[in-house]
Design a protein around this motif. Structure first.
Motif, PDB file in Angstrom:
ATOM      1  N   TYR A 394      -9.021   4.971 -11.836  1.00 37.47           N
ATOM      2  CA  TYR A 394      -8.391   3.989 -10.947  1.00 37.47           C
ATOM      3  C   TYR A 394      -7.042   4.468 -10.422  1.00 37.47           C
ATOM      4  O   TYR A 394      -6.658   4.161  -9.300  1.00 37.47           O
ATOM      5  CB  TYR A 394      -8.228   2.679 -11.714  1.00 37.47           C
ATOM      6  CG  TYR A 394      -7.865   1.489 -10.876  1.00 37.47           C
ATOM      7  CD1 TYR A 394      -8.851   0.660 -10.335  1.00 37.47           C
ATOM      8  CD2 TYR A 394      -6.539   1.160 -10.623  1.00 37.47           C
ATOM      9  CE1 TYR A 394      -8.524  -0.446  -9.564  1.00 37.47           C
ATOM     10  CE2 TYR A 394      -6.202   0.065  -9.858  1.00 37.47           C
ATOM     11  CZ  TYR A 394      -7.198  -0.736  -9.329  1.00 37.47           C
ATOM     12  OH  TYR A 394      -6.869  -1.828  -8.558  1.00 37.47           O
ATOM     13  N   HIS A 395      -6.306   5.229 -11.253  1.00 35.60           N
ATOM     14  CA  HIS A 395      -4.944   5.626 -10.901  1.00 35.60           C
ATOM     15  C   HIS A 395      -4.841   7.044 -10.362  1.00 35.60           C
ATOM     16  O   HIS A 395      -3.761   7.457  -9.934  1.00 35.60           O
ATOM     17  CB  HIS A 395      -4.030   5.493 -12.124  1.00 35.60           C
ATOM     18  CG  HIS A 395      -3.938   4.102 -12.666  1.00 35.60           C
ATOM     19  ND1 HIS A 395      -3.156   3.130 -12.093  1.00 35.60           N
ATOM     20  CD2 HIS A 395      -4.555   3.507 -13.717  1.00 35.60           C
ATOM     21  CE1 HIS A 395      -3.284   2.000 -12.774  1.00 35.60           C
ATOM     22  NE2 HIS A 395      -4.126   2.212 -13.761  1.00 35.60           N
ATOM     23  N   THR A 396      -5.917   7.834 -10.399  1.00 36.44           N
ATOM     24  CA  THR A 396      -5.821   9.232  -9.991  1.00 36.44           C
ATOM     25  C   THR A 396      -6.811   9.612  -8.899  1.00 36.44           C
ATOM     26  O   THR A 396      -7.000  10.783  -8.612  1.00 36.44           O
ATOM     27  CB  THR A 396      -6.054  10.162 -11.204  1.00 36.44           C
ATOM     28  OG1 THR A 396      -7.352   9.900 -11.777  1.00 36.44           O
ATOM     29  CG2 THR A 396      -4.991   9.975 -12.265  1.00 36.44           C
ATOM     30  N   ASN A 397      -7.468   8.636  -8.275  1.00 34.55           N
ATOM     31  CA  ASN A 397      -8.431   8.962  -7.219  1.00 34.55           C
ATOM     32  C   ASN A 397      -7.709   9.260  -5.905  1.00 34.55           C
ATOM     33  O   ASN A 397      -6.544   8.898  -5.708  1.00 34.55           O
ATOM     34  CB  ASN A 397      -9.435   7.819  -7.048  1.00 34.55           C
ATOM     35  CG  ASN A 397      -8.796   6.559  -6.507  1.00 34.55           C
ATOM     36  OD1 ASN A 397      -8.642   6.374  -5.305  1.00 34.55           O
ATOM     37  ND2 ASN A 397      -8.378   5.668  -7.416  1.00 34.55           N
ATOM     38  N   GLY A 398      -8.425   9.924  -5.008  1.00 30.82           N
ATOM     39  CA  GLY A 398      -7.822  10.370  -3.765  1.00 30.82           C
ATOM     40  C   GLY A 398      -7.336   9.259  -2.859  1.00 30.82           C
ATOM     41  O   GLY A 398      -6.329   9.406  -2.163  1.00 30.82           O
ATOM     42  N   LEU A 399      -8.030   8.125  -2.850  1.00 29.91           N
ATOM     43  CA  LEU A 399      -7.643   7.017  -1.971  1.00 29.91           C
ATOM     44  C   LEU A 399      -6.279   6.455  -2.344  1.00 29.91           C
ATOM     45  O   LEU A 399      -5.387   6.330  -1.499  1.00 29.91           O
ATOM     46  CB  LEU A 399      -8.710   5.923  -2.016  1.00 29.91           C
ATOM     47  CG  LEU A 399      -8.431   4.662  -1.196  1.00 29.91           C
ATOM     48  CD1 LEU A 399      -8.315   4.999   0.281  1.00 29.91           C
ATOM     49  CD2 LEU A 399      -9.516   3.619  -1.426  1.00 29.91           C
ATOM     50  N   THR A 400      -6.095   6.085  -3.611  1.00 33.71           N
ATOM     51  CA  THR A 400      -4.805   5.526  -4.024  1.00 33.71           C
ATOM     52  C   THR A 400      -3.705   6.590  -3.994  1.00 33.71           C
ATOM     53  O   THR A 400      -2.542   6.269  -3.757  1.00 33.71           O
ATOM     54  CB  THR A 400      -4.900   4.923  -5.437  1.00 33.71           C
ATOM     55  OG1 THR A 400      -5.438   5.893  -6.346  1.00 33.71           O
ATOM     56  CG2 THR A 400      -5.800   3.701  -5.443  1.00 33.71           C
ATOM     57  N   TYR A 401      -4.088   7.855  -4.206  1.00 37.55           N
ATOM     58  CA  TYR A 401      -3.118   8.955  -4.132  1.00 37.55           C
ATOM     59  C   TYR A 401      -2.537   9.052  -2.726  1.00 37.55           C
ATOM     60  O   TYR A 401      -1.327   9.178  -2.541  1.00 37.55           O
ATOM     61  CB  TYR A 401      -3.801  10.258  -4.528  1.00 37.55           C
ATOM     62  CG  TYR A 401      -2.939  11.489  -4.434  1.00 37.55           C
ATOM     63  CD1 TYR A 401      -1.951  11.747  -5.386  1.00 37.55           C
ATOM     64  CD2 TYR A 401      -3.110  12.402  -3.399  1.00 37.55           C
ATOM     65  CE1 TYR A 401      -1.163  12.892  -5.297  1.00 37.55           C
ATOM     66  CE2 TYR A 401      -2.332  13.539  -3.310  1.00 37.55           C
ATOM     67  CZ  TYR A 401      -1.361  13.781  -4.251  1.00 37.55           C
ATOM     68  OH  TYR A 401      -0.577  14.910  -4.170  1.00 37.55           O
ATOM     69  N   VAL A 402      -3.410   8.978  -1.717  1.00 37.57           N
ATOM     70  CA  VAL A 402      -2.947   9.037  -0.331  1.00 37.57           C
ATOM     71  C   VAL A 402      -2.079   7.829   0.000  1.00 37.57           C
ATOM     72  O   VAL A 402      -1.029   7.949   0.642  1.00 37.57           O
ATOM     73  CB  VAL A 402      -4.149   9.113   0.633  1.00 37.57           C
ATOM     74  CG1 VAL A 402      -3.722   8.809   2.064  1.00 37.57           C
ATOM     75  CG2 VAL A 402      -4.774  10.493   0.574  1.00 37.57           C
ATOM     76  N   MET A 403      -2.510   6.649  -0.447  1.00 38.68           N
ATOM     77  CA  MET A 403      -1.727   5.440  -0.169  1.00 38.68           C
ATOM     78  C   MET A 403      -0.330   5.545  -0.755  1.00 38.68           C
ATOM     79  O   MET A 403       0.654   5.095  -0.146  1.00 38.68           O
ATOM     80  CB  MET A 403      -2.458   4.221  -0.730  1.00 38.68           C
ATOM     81  CG  MET A 403      -3.759   3.912  -0.003  1.00 38.68           C
ATOM     82  SD  MET A 403      -4.711   2.577  -0.754  1.00 38.68           S
ATOM     83  CE  MET A 403      -3.715   1.156  -0.327  1.00 38.68           C
ATOM     84  N   ASP A 404      -0.227   6.155  -1.925  1.00 39.12           N
ATOM     85  CA  ASP A 404       1.074   6.309  -2.572  1.00 39.12           C
ATOM     86  C   ASP A 404       1.935   7.348  -1.851  1.00 39.12           C
ATOM     87  O   ASP A 404       3.104   7.103  -1.561  1.00 39.12           O
ATOM     88  CB  ASP A 404       0.872   6.711  -4.033  1.00 39.12           C
ATOM     89  CG  ASP A 404       2.182   6.900  -4.775  1.00 39.12           C
ATOM     90  OD1 ASP A 404       2.808   5.892  -5.134  1.00 39.12           O
ATOM     91  OD2 ASP A 404       2.587   8.060  -4.986  1.00 39.12           O
TER      92      ASP A 404
END
Length: 433
Positions: A394-404
């Protein structure tokens, strides 16, 4: 003091550059990890690429010294390949399967703990292995590079309360400077202090140095109408050519892919702002060899891309036309892309949708975004609650990584879709199950 870090296989397959993240420490790679990496090196996906990188790295390193004793790299980290030693370390517990690879890797950490003075920390992305390590008295941790806090993306839409006079002024002037601070392309709802039914949807524009009213597209986009506030935010981001990267996050049924495709068709077919609508999604694992499936590449992709075809059919049906999506493919307006072969490409002037982006690693997302040529817009959609890739969470996937990483960047926008609109059953299933 230096620390003896022991790396699990999944850490190196997730990030082959992990060996450079331990400045001045000793990085131990159990020989069992080398055997596991060897299994993946022929894969034509990102995991295979990472496996080959580690193999080459260690092969070059062995020419500089004895890997069993340790070889120092440029950041003063010592890289060492360990063999399981001693009967006691191999039988770390009678409750564990002796020859299981995970337990052999754990045994190296246990041996180092028993025989060397440095503190030992076992690094793995496997939750069960962290549990076993902790029970055996071995310090353990997840590999947390690229780990981001996603809570801020799920808090819902920001609301700003003002007087009726200010709302009237906003509708007249189409913009307003609030005392509150916003980041570029942050979406929010402005409501009347006395009547919440009186409201206006806005976005902070760095270009105008103020907050601006968004177009709510009441007449729909290719027959698809926004049904809630977040979907209206999504349309604004998708149809704004100044925003080059859009991330749409939401549970199943919130309309992420449908809105993205409808917006892409408007921009490509009607406005001709882009040459082509390019759509792809990870074939799990990303880049799985399509040669195992019969037919040409389009036929091979069909099982994976069927959700995209379903959305195209829904859009065309809503327009009450005899036109089929096959016609759009024949006219080269839409193309299906296999992410397997995207490395090395340049993609100019295209509206590029990457569906199910939560199944991509940060490195894979970087590979995709760096393919964007002049005039290209990239849309990432996904639900971090539905991750199939064992190397991310949940915390290391590409989608949330880009959002961050793109938070507050004037060329990027993120929208978290909250409400399911596919059907009453789909919405309740997502909530209750």
């Amino acid at each position: 003091m230096s620390v003896n870090y022991v790396l699990d296989t999944n850490v190196l397959l997730y990030d082959p550059m992990a060996v450079y993240g331990f400045n001045g420490d000793v990085v131990n790679i159990p020989i069992t990890v080398i055997e596991e990496i060897d299994i993946f090196k022929k894969n034509m996906d990102q995991t295979g690429y990472n496996a080959r990188y580690i193999s080459r790295f260690l092969d070059e390193l062995r020419l500089k010294g004895d890997l069993s004793r340790g070889v120092k790299i440029e950041n003063d980290t010592v890289i060492r390949v360990n063999i399981c030693e001693g009967e006691a370390s191999q039988k770390i517990s009678e409750d564990l399967i002796k020859d299981k690879t995970d337990n052999l890797i754990l045994s190296v950490a246990k041996w180092l703990q028993e025989n060397e003075s440095l503190d030992v920390i076992f690094v793995t992305k496997d939750a069960n292995l962290r549990i076993k390590s902790d029970v055996l008295g071995i310090k353990t941790t997840d590999y947390e590079k690229d780990k981001v806090d996603t809570e801020s993306y799920l808090e819902g839409t920001r609301k700003v309360y003002v007087s009726d006079e200010i709302i009237d002024r906003i509708y007249k002037e189409k913009k307003y400077n609030f005392d509150e601070q916003f980041v570029p392309n942050e979406y929010f709802c402005v409501l009347s202090k006395t009547d919440e039914k009186k409201s206006v949807l806005m976005r902070y524009s760095e270009k105008h140095s103020s907050s601006v009213i968004i177009d709510t597209y009441e007449s729909g986009v290719w027959g698809i109408f926004a049904r809630n506030m977040e979907q209206r935010f999504a349309y604004d981001a998708l149809l704004n050519d100044e925003i080059k990267l859009v991330s749409l996050l939401g549970i199943a049924g919130t309309g992420k892919t449908l809105l993205a495709i409808a917006a892409g068709l408007l921009k490509v077919v009607d406005n001709q702002a882009y040459r082509k609508l390019l759509v792809s999604r990870p074939i799990f694992p990303m880049g799985k060899d399509l040669g195992y499936l019969p037919g040409e590449i389009k036929e091979k992709m069909t099982p994976w891309m069927q959700p995209v075809y379903d959305n195209l059919s829904l859009i065309l049906d809503s327009r009450d036309t005899n036109e089929t999506y096959g016609t759009l493919f024949d006219q080269n307006m839409i193309e299906i892309e296999a992410l397997t072969y995207i490395r090395g490409r340049s993609i100019p002037y295209q509206f590029f949708i990457v569906d199910e982006a939560q199944n991509l690693t940060p490195h894979e997302i970087k590979t995709i975004l760096t393919r964007a040529g002049e005039g290209t817009k990239i849309v990432l959609t996904g639900d971090p609650n539905q991750i199939d890739n064992p190397y991310i969470d949940y915390h290391t996937n590409g989608l949330t990584y880009v959002m961050d990483r793109f938070y507050g960047d004037p060329i990027a926008a993120s929208v978290a879709l909250q409400k399911g609109e596919r059907s009453e059953l789909a919405t309740k299933a997502a909530q209750k199950l």
